[in-house]
Design an enzyme around this catalytic site. Sequence first.
Site, PDB file in Angstrom:
ATOM      1  N   ASP A   1     -11.947   2.052   3.751  1.00 17.48           N
ATOM      2  CA  ASP A   1     -12.193   0.605   3.657  1.00 17.48           C
ATOM      3  C   ASP A   1     -13.686   0.312   3.496  1.00 17.48           C
ATOM      4  O   ASP A   1     -14.062  -0.781   3.082  1.00 17.48           O
ATOM      5  CB  ASP A   1     -11.679  -0.103   4.911  1.00 17.48           C
ATOM      6  CG  ASP A   1     -10.371  -0.846   4.673  1.00 17.48           C
ATOM      7  OD1 ASP A   1     -10.079  -1.162   3.506  1.00 17.48           O
ATOM      8  OD2 ASP A   1      -9.650  -1.118   5.647  1.00 17.48           O
TER       9      ASP A   1
ATOM     10  N   GLN B   1      -5.147  -1.751   9.622  1.00 18.49           N
ATOM     11  CA  GLN B   1      -4.941  -3.087   9.059  1.00 18.49           C
ATOM     12  C   GLN B   1      -5.441  -4.164  10.011  1.00 18.49           C
ATOM     13  O   GLN B   1      -5.107  -4.175  11.199  1.00 18.49           O
ATOM     14  CB  GLN B   1      -3.446  -3.291   8.769  1.00 18.49           C
ATOM     15  CG  GLN B   1      -3.118  -4.616   8.105  1.00 18.49           C
ATOM     16  CD  GLN B   1      -3.718  -4.738   6.714  1.00 18.49           C
ATOM     17  OE1 GLN B   1      -3.692  -3.799   5.944  1.00 18.49           O
ATOM     18  NE2 GLN B   1      -4.245  -5.905   6.392  1.00 18.49           N
TER      19      GLN B   1
ATOM     20  N   LYS C   1       0.830  -1.206   0.000  1.00 22.56           N
ATOM     21  CA  LYS C   1       0.000   0.000   0.000  1.00 22.56           C
ATOM     22  C   LYS C   1       0.864   1.256   0.000  1.00 22.56           C
ATOM     23  O   LYS C   1       0.577   2.229  -0.704  1.00 22.56           O
ATOM     24  CB  LYS C   1      -0.937  -0.004   1.209  1.00 22.56           C
ATOM     25  CG  LYS C   1      -2.021  -1.060   1.144  1.00 22.56           C
ATOM     26  CD  LYS C   1      -2.789  -1.158   2.452  1.00 22.56           C
ATOM     27  CE  LYS C   1      -3.821  -2.273   2.400  1.00 22.56           C
ATOM     28  NZ  LYS C   1      -4.514  -2.468   3.682  1.00 22.56           N
TER      29      LYS C   1
END
Length: 288
Positions: free
Chosen positions: A119, A96, A52
């Site tokens: 997300d 995460q 990322k």
Amino acid sequence: MAHIIDGKAIAKEIRTRIKDETAELKKCDVTPGLAVVLVGDDPASRVYVTMKEKACAEAGIFSDEHKLPAETSEEQLLELVAQLNADERIDGILVQLPLPDHIDESKVLEAISPKKDVDGFHPYNVGRLATGNPLFKPCTPYGVMKMLEHTGVDLTGADVVVVGRSNIVGKPVALMCLAQHATVTICHSRTRDLAQRVKAADVVIAAVGRAEMIKGEWIKSGATVIDVGINRVGEKKLVGDVEFAAASEKAAAITPVPGGVGPMTIAMLLQNTLESAKRRASGCGCGK
């Protein structure tokens, strides 16, 4: 043999466009910013976070990394999230998963501002997706939809079978297909007569997390198969949830594993971050 849907190539096209749009946005003194928070030292998470960071750098997106020790308390993590919510440089916040066992994942995800929830996991954004007015679309399902669009699949009236009911992939991708006027059936590992349901599908989206659970003989001739699964078999081999070789002989189009859905997830994370930055730019009078 089926047409192979090249996720790497599609993601590259999307990331190139994002880079160009980011450069235009910077002319308004707005640089998209993504904060990535990693708690602990899970090897898979560490690799994913590094990917990322690299993708952000290539696109010109500001990446704010926070790598915290595994013993970080829930209170400390929530305090960091609050700081990032208030940081005007940050358009997207990604914590995460998985988190260490002593931290309540739901509490942390709900602490993220819905306006920065790139997300798409916050209940507010899940609700907006369910009502057909999403603010952010979850990255992996968003990538699946882009792959179908790129492949020229018209979902109007199509029979779509989603195998998997997770909050991350199965449920949201079903909602997205429904929004495109498909007739959607959600199946899972306990579904009776799973083979018969899959055999009736024009589009199969596999996200159940079991190696080659969906057999090639189940695939309807001419169907499109999107395999979200990634399962390790033995020391090095990676396979999807679909029996690829046999399914390729019947499907019109199919995604490989690896190189299919995986690259699309990061591309759509960048896309969500860019969209958030555009909203910020609009708010400051840029008009982009």
